[in-house]
Structures are given as structure tokens and as C-alpha cells.
Design a protein around this motif. Structure first.
Motif, PDB file in Angstrom:
ATOM      1  N   ASN A 178     -13.420  -3.075   3.401  1.00 31.75           N
ATOM      2  CA  ASN A 178     -13.771  -1.800   4.010  1.00 31.75           C
ATOM      3  C   ASN A 178     -15.283  -1.635   4.107  1.00 31.75           C
ATOM      4  O   ASN A 178     -15.808  -1.151   5.103  1.00 31.75           O
ATOM      5  N   ASP A 190      -1.394   4.761   5.656  1.00 32.73           N
ATOM      6  CA  ASP A 190      -1.703   5.394   6.931  1.00 32.73           C
ATOM      7  C   ASP A 190      -1.936   4.348   8.004  1.00 32.73           C
ATOM      8  O   ASP A 190      -2.463   3.268   7.759  1.00 32.73           O
ATOM      9  N   SER A 233      -3.967   4.269  10.278  1.00 31.29           N
ATOM     10  CA  SER A 233      -5.337   4.129  10.765  1.00 31.29           C
ATOM     11  C   SER A 233      -6.175   3.219   9.882  1.00 31.29           C
ATOM     12  O   SER A 233      -7.338   2.988  10.159  1.00 31.29           O
ATOM     13  N   SER A 234      -5.576   2.696   8.813  1.00 33.78           N
ATOM     14  CA  SER A 234      -6.342   1.807   7.951  1.00 33.78           C
ATOM     15  C   SER A 234      -6.747   0.566   8.721  1.00 33.78           C
ATOM     16  O   SER A 234      -6.050   0.152   9.648  1.00 33.78           O
ATOM     17  N   ASN A 238      -1.169   4.152   0.263  1.00 32.45           N
ATOM     18  CA  ASN A 238      -2.232   4.046   1.270  1.00 32.45           C
ATOM     19  C   ASN A 238      -1.633   3.528   2.564  1.00 32.45           C
ATOM     20  O   ASN A 238      -2.017   2.524   3.100  1.00 32.45           O
ATOM     21  N   GLN A 283       0.847  -1.202   0.000  1.00 36.02           N
ATOM     22  CA  GLN A 283       0.000   0.000   0.000  1.00 36.02           C
ATOM     23  C   GLN A 283       0.869   1.234   0.000  1.00 36.02           C
ATOM     24  O   GLN A 283       0.827   2.017   0.925  1.00 36.02           O
ATOM     25  N   ASN A 317      -4.006  -2.126   8.963  1.00 39.84           N
ATOM     26  CA  ASN A 317      -2.926  -1.838   9.906  1.00 39.84           C
ATOM     27  C   ASN A 317      -3.411  -1.960  11.339  1.00 39.84           C
ATOM     28  O   ASN A 317      -2.681  -2.434  12.213  1.00 39.84           O
TER      29      ASN A 317
END
Length: 283
Positions: free
Chosen positions: A237, A45, A47-48, A43, A40, A51
DNA sequence: TTGATTTGACCCCG
DNA sequence: CGGGGTCAAATCAA
């Protein structure tokens, strides 16, 4: 646990097995995280959901390992006051050493023996090696017991005239207290970086592959073979919004068919310990 | 006192 | 059985 004649020995063995399995799971979870982070690029971050889930898994392993260590120390060593005479019985070493199976390794060479690489190391051994002029030195991460960090390295002097040392790293650090700013500083500004420094990456016993990665003393990037299919990630998601995943829920990912064996192995390890279902399509 | 190193013994595995 | 990786008591150093 059943208490029979072999109770003590068995308990030690079971404890060793539990410890090894936990460390394996911990390491695998961390490897998986690194793999996913690498996939990623934009992408990235913290906070995903991925992760977050992986961080939860990793910290769960860390906490369990810590608890296991604390308990076993307290449990296996009787209070010092209980025996005043010296008991010279040799310690029971019938425990399983941790194998370096499938552990990722990479090497680098430098002029200094104790190369500053942003991690705290503790020397735990030195050995004369056949056909080697100088002894081999063994280091482990300082946080091996506190945080279950499996990283080790071996330093072998391979040249005399201008001293030259080959450092072989085993496993990635799972301790999170690394001073990363220091690493970045070294990566970008270290003027002592020798232009002749070399870095190799290999898995298991395969022939080392030269890599173009110029990063100094840091683990090379993990292979990019594993790609998370975009629609699956989106599905994940979307599902997450509908039903909130908690620790015992099932997380589903799909991997493209050219995923690496290492990733699969990591996934299966984690699923084995944490009851996470790992589903992967044939196409 | 606490944390790191030294060093010979111990253990796994080929 | 032996090479080499690891343990852990003794020792050193801050």
C-alpha cells in the motif's frame, strides 16, 4: 503466422492452445482473488488495491477470451452464401479438450435433479456409466463462451425409491452476472434445504474431505492456509502511494510459508501470462 | 428467431 | 482399446 501445408491444422491447434491457456489464466486469477478475499475477512472492500488489481486481471482475461471467440467464429466459418452445395466433410475435431486438471470439485446430494443453485446451466451431454443404473448428465455454465466461465457440473442419479441425485461441481464460476442476492436468500431462508443434504470438498483426486460448511449449493470456502503477511501488505500500500502501479508494473506480495500449492500455482500461472513478478520468501 | 435439449459421434487418457 | 467427457447437428420449445 506462417502459411504452409499444415497451416490450417496448426492454426486450429494454436488457437486451441491459446484458448486453453487463457482459460487457465482466467481461472487462476479468479481463484487467487477468492483466496485473497478469504484472507481479508474484515478488509473485504472492493476498492482495495489488491481487489482492483485482480479485477483488472480477470476482466482482461474475460475480454481477451471474448475477442478470441468472436474472431475465431468469424474467421473459421466461411460465409454461408459461398457454398450452396452440401459439403459433408466431417468437422475437424482435432482440438484439445480442456482438462479438469487440479480443478476444484465439490459434491452435494439432493432429491431434485435440477437443483436451483443461482447459476444458469446448459446441458451438453448424457452418458451411460458403467455400474450406474442411471445415465450421467453433463452441464456447463451458460456463459462458457461469452465470458469464458469454466464451471461445469455432473448430475448422477444414485437412488431410485426416493429419488436421489449426486451433483459434482467442477470449477468456480467466473461469470460475474450471478444474482448474488438470490444466493444469499437461498443460503439464509431456503426452507426446502434438506437437513440430510451433504457437502464434500476435494482437490484433484484426493479423498473427499467432509466439511462443516452448511452453505447450500455454493462453493465451499477456499483453504485458509495462505496468509498475506501484514507488513508486506502495508508495504504494498505504501509503495502504491509513491509510485502509481499501472498494468505493466510489478506487484509484489509475500506469502507465509504455509501457503497452499493451489495458490502458488495460481500465482505462477498469472505471472507467466501477465509478466507479474511473483516473489515469495523462504521464511 | 433464438436459446435450450437431445443424441450419436468424436476424442482424450488410463 | 474402452470408459467417460465433450462436441455439434438436429430437434424442441418459448
Amino acid at each position: 503466422m506462417e502459411d504452409d501445408d499444415d497451416g490450417v491444422v496448426r492454426e486450429d491447434l494454436v488457437k486451441a492452445i491459446i484458448e486453453e491457456e487463457l482459460l487457465r489464466g482466467h481461472e487462476s486469477a479468479n481463484q487467487l482473488k477468492q483466496l485473497l478475499v478469504n484472507c481479508q475477512d474484515d478488509n473485504n472492500d472492493e476498492s482495495s488495491p489488491l481487489n482492483h488489481l485482480l479485477s483488472t486481471i480477470i476482466s482482461s482475461f474475460s475480454n481477451t477470451i471474448s475477442l478470441l471467440n468472436k474472431y475465431s467464429i468469424h474467421h473459421s466459418s466461411p460465409s454461408p452464401s459461398s457454398s450452396h452445395h452440401v459439403c459433408k466433410t466431417p468437422p475437424d475435431r482435432r482440438r484439445s479438450y480442456r482438462r479438469k486438471r487440479n480443478m476444484e470439485t465439490w459434491k452435494r446430494e439432493s432429491e431434485k435433479e435440477r437443483e436451483e443453485d443461482g447459476h444458469q446451466w446448459r446441458k451438453y451431454g448424457q452418458k451411460e456409466i458403467q455400474d450406474e443404473k442411471y445415465p450421467r448428465n453433463y452441464f456447463r455454465c451458460t456463459h462458457k463462451y461469452g465470458k469464458g466461465c469454466p464451471a461445469t457440473k455432473q448430475v448422477q442419479r444414485i437412488q431410485d425409491k426416493p429419488p436421489l441425485y449426486r451433483t459434482t461441481y467442477y470449477g468456480r464460476h467466473t461469470c460475474t452476472n450471478t444474482d448474488t442476492s438470490n444466493i444469499h436468500l437461498m443460503e439464509e431462508h431456503d426452507p426446502t434445504l434438506s437437513p440430510s443434504s451433504s457437502l464434500f470438498l476435494s482437490f484433484d483426486n484426493s479423498i473427499p474431505n467432509p466439511t462443516t460448511n452448511p452453505i447450500f449449493s455454493t462453493p465451499p470456502p477456499l483453504p485458509h492456509e495462505m496468509m498475506i503477511q501484514e507488513e508486506d501488505f502495508n508495504n504494498y500500500n505504501n509503495n502504491k502511494e509513491e509510485e502509481d502501479l499501472s498494468s505493466h508494473d510489478v506487484a509484489m506480495l509475500s506469502l507465509s510459508d504455509n501457503h497452499s500449492d493451489n495458490c502458488l500455482e495460481a500465482m505462477m500461472d498469472i505471472s507467466q501470462f501477465l509478466n507479474i513478478s511473483v516473489c515469495y520468501d523462504e521464511q
